[in-house]
Design an enzyme around this catalytic site. Structure first.
Site, PDB file in Angstrom:
ATOM      1  N   HIS A  84     -88.435  48.839  33.789  1.00 41.37           N
ATOM      2  CA  HIS A  84     -87.232  48.178  34.379  1.00 41.37           C
ATOM      3  C   HIS A  84     -86.114  48.713  33.846  1.00 41.37           C
ATOM      4  CE1 HIS A  84     -84.442  44.957  34.958  1.00 41.37           C
ATOM      5  NE2 HIS A  84     -85.127  44.578  35.919  1.00 41.37           N
ATOM      6  N   ASP A 131     -92.376  44.737  27.163  1.00 37.00           N
ATOM      7  CA  ASP A 131     -91.712  43.937  27.779  1.00 37.00           C
ATOM      8  C   ASP A 131     -92.666  43.276  28.993  1.00 37.00           C
ATOM      9  OD1 ASP A 131     -90.170  43.206  30.023  1.00 37.00           O
ATOM     10  OD2 ASP A 131     -89.414  45.009  30.955  1.00 37.00           O
ATOM     11  N   GLN A 183     -92.602  40.244  33.398  1.00 32.90           N
ATOM     12  CA  GLN A 183     -93.314  39.972  34.458  1.00 32.90           C
ATOM     13  C   GLN A 183     -94.642  39.569  34.214  1.00 32.90           C
ATOM     14  OE1 GLN A 183     -92.400  39.723  37.448  1.00 32.90           O
ATOM     15  NE2 GLN A 183     -90.527  40.654  37.167  1.00 32.90           N
ATOM     16  N   LYS A 189     -88.347  33.535  34.843  1.00 32.02           N
ATOM     17  CA  LYS A 189     -89.485  33.988  35.773  1.00 32.02           C
ATOM     18  C   LYS A 189     -90.794  33.216  35.410  1.00 32.02           C
ATOM     19  CE  LYS A 189     -87.805  38.964  35.449  1.00 32.02           C
ATOM     20  NZ  LYS A 189     -87.219  39.144  37.030  1.00 32.02           N
ATOM     21  N   CYS A 212     -84.259  47.412  40.247  1.00 31.25           N
ATOM     22  CA  CYS A 212     -83.962  47.776  38.858  1.00 31.25           C
ATOM     23  C   CYS A 212     -85.011  48.853  38.299  1.00 31.25           C
ATOM     24  CB  CYS A 212     -83.786  46.574  37.992  1.00 31.25           C
ATOM     25  SG  CYS A 212     -82.532  45.524  38.583  1.00 31.25           S
TER      26      CYS A 212
HETATM   27  C1  LIG Z   1     -90.420  43.948  34.077  1.00 31.31           C
HETATM   28  C2  LIG Z   1     -89.010  43.607  33.743  1.00 31.31           C
HETATM   29  N1  LIG Z   1     -88.254  43.827  32.755  1.00 31.31           N
HETATM   30  C3  LIG Z   1     -87.281  43.063  32.255  1.00 31.31           C
HETATM   31  C4  LIG Z   1     -86.550  42.217  33.220  1.00 31.31           C
HETATM   32  C5  LIG Z   1     -85.086  41.779  33.014  1.00 31.31           C
HETATM   33  O1  LIG Z   1     -85.120  40.274  33.216  1.00 31.31           O
HETATM   34  P1  LIG Z   1     -83.846  39.649  32.856  1.00 31.31           P
HETATM   35  O2  LIG Z   1     -82.958  40.087  33.971  1.00 31.31           O
HETATM   36  O3  LIG Z   1     -84.153  38.212  32.794  1.00 31.31           O
HETATM   37  O4  LIG Z   1     -83.434  39.839  31.646  1.00 31.31           O
HETATM   38  C6  LIG Z   1     -87.149  42.397  34.477  1.00 31.31           C
HETATM   39  C7  LIG Z   1     -86.384  41.437  35.698  1.00 31.31           C
HETATM   40  O5  LIG Z   1     -86.570  41.574  36.902  1.00 31.31           O
HETATM   41  C8  LIG Z   1     -88.328  42.730  34.971  1.00 31.31           C
HETATM   42  O6  LIG Z   1     -88.871  42.573  35.980  1.00 31.31           O
END
Ligand SMILES: Cc1ncc(COP(=O)(O)O)c(C=O)c1O
Length: 415
Positions: free
Chosen positions: A132, A209, A212, A235, A372
């Protein structure tokens, strides 16, 4: 390769009664019942979480860590109780849980505080092609500032990481490996334990990370043995504006603060400041108190259902959804068959934004776009995809509504 099959004895989840716990799911959109297939974007909130948030603000509201009256004590207890609960749930120590506003901020914290202290000119940070933007851009900023290099582990045609390329990249002992646990586009569950073990053999630190993964997979940070793990509350059925950085205590302890202000200091003079111990040192200013309390309620709610049951339920839905979309025909599916709660697809010859708009007319909420993950879109050779994503309340009727919508997309575009 990580074992992905759901635990055989996972308790069975009754999605219909779970759905009744979500007030928003009784809404009608444009005359249709809401079919919410965008939980990977943000999860809806069960009543148990909503009630706790209301009560925190209506009955216990006060700032934390600074006043002596009962409300302040209750609020402080609720906030730190949330931290203790999350630490217990993840098998970590209390001081290793740092509250942030989301996963993005947690990664930025590491890139800023750890990265600026330990990444030197000529060092490498190894990422993957399925990250992401949150796990790319902070490292690009760091690399530019520190004169470091970024490298990427390729994604193969089946949506999995090329593990032999990982080994080749690891041979140069990157300073840090940053990898997504579950891809938000492909749903791929990466073999993170294996990646951590291989990276540690080469002396690299590992940041995972888990944005998800946290809503879908049981997690034991002790067994995983990573160095940093991040996730985001919204999430995981919790509120927006709250996330977590877990870091090994000895790593967090050698990192300088990244933001200064109230709540993180021990002593301030006009000349200098000394800082509090972990985790307060990384939490400058008034935090999202009710966010932490809501996340605590979400953790309790998920535990009541059991993540094993949620995972088994979502695996079955992914299989059913992929089969159903294949039988419609003219639909390209992305990612592996055993994706964790996510099905990305394109209707051949139709822009995913058109697909999402037609689905929306039928009350079906999916996300369309680059998710993203623009670099991954280029690897996949597409500009965008449509994405259906599942939660504990999803069931076969949601998939049937999606399929009816896709048939309508095909009818409109073949006319
Ligand atoms: C794999 C992954 N990493 C990071 C994020 C970022 O999450 P946040 O916007 O809540 O910081 C997301 C959000 O869609 C994501 O899917």
């Amino acid at each position: 390769m990580q074992e992905l099959a759901p635990v055989a004895a996972a308790p069975v989840l009754d999605a219909e009664s779970v759905a009744q716990e979500f007030p928003i799911l009784s809404r009608r959109i444009g005359g249709h019942p809401l079919v919410y297939l965008d939980s990977a974007n943000t999860a809806q909130k069960p009543r148990a979480v909503l009630d706790v948030i209301y009560s925190a603000l209506a009955e216990h509201n006060a700032n934390i860590h600074r006043a002596v009256y009962p409300l302040a004590h209750e609020s402080t207890e609720a906030f730190e109780g949330a931290r203790r609960r999350i630490a217990d749930r993840l098998g970590s120590a209390y001081e290793e849980i740092v509250f942030t506003k989301n996963a993005t901020e947690a990664i930025n914290l590491v890139a800023y505080a750890w990265g600026r202290a330990f990444v030197n000119p000529g060092d490498t940070v190894l990422l993957t092609e399925m990250e992401h933007h949150s796990n790319i851009v902070p490292w690009q900023l760091l690399a530019r500032e520190r004169g470091a290099h970024l490298r990427y582990v390729p994604v193969m045609a089946d949506g999995r990481l090329d593990m032999s390329a990982l080994d080749r990249e690891l041979a140069t002992s990157p300073k840090l490996v940053g990898v997504v646990h579950v891809s938000n586009v492909l749903g791929t569950v990466n073999p993170v334990e294996e990646i951590v073990a291989r990276a540690h053999r080469m002396g690299s630190r590992v940041l995972i990370d888990g944005a998800q993964a946290a809503p879908h997979l049981p997690l034991d940070l002790g067994a995983l043995d990573a160095d940093f793990y991040v996730f985001t509350g919204h999430k995981c059925y919790g509120p927006t504006g709250i996330g977590c950085l877990w870091g090994r205590a000895e790593l967090l302890a050698e990192m300088p603060p990244w933001q200064g202000g109230g709540a993180m200091i021990e002593k301030v003079t006009f000349e200098e400041t000394t800082f509090l111990d972990l985790p307060a040192r990384f939490e400058a200013g008034t935090p999202h108190i009710v966010g932490a309390v809501g996340l605590h309620a979400a953790v309790d709610w998920v535990e009541k259902l059991s993540l094993d049951a949620i995972h088994a339920h979502e695996c079955a839905l992914v299989a059913e959804c992929r089969d159903a979309l294949r039988s419609v025909g003219g639909v390209t599916l992305y990612g592996p068959e055993d994706s964790a709660g996510i099905v990305s697809f394109n209707v051949d010859g139709v822009h995913p934004h058109d697909t999402a708009t037609i689905l929306d007319d039928a009350g079906v909420a999916v996300r369309a776009g680059h998710h993203c993950a623009q670099p991954l879109m280029r690897v996949l050779g597409v500009e965008a995809t449509a994405r259906a994503s599942f939660a504990a309340h999803s069931d076969s009727s949601d998939i049937e509504a999606l399929v009816r919508g896709i048939e309508q997309v095909k009818r409109i575009f073949s006319a």
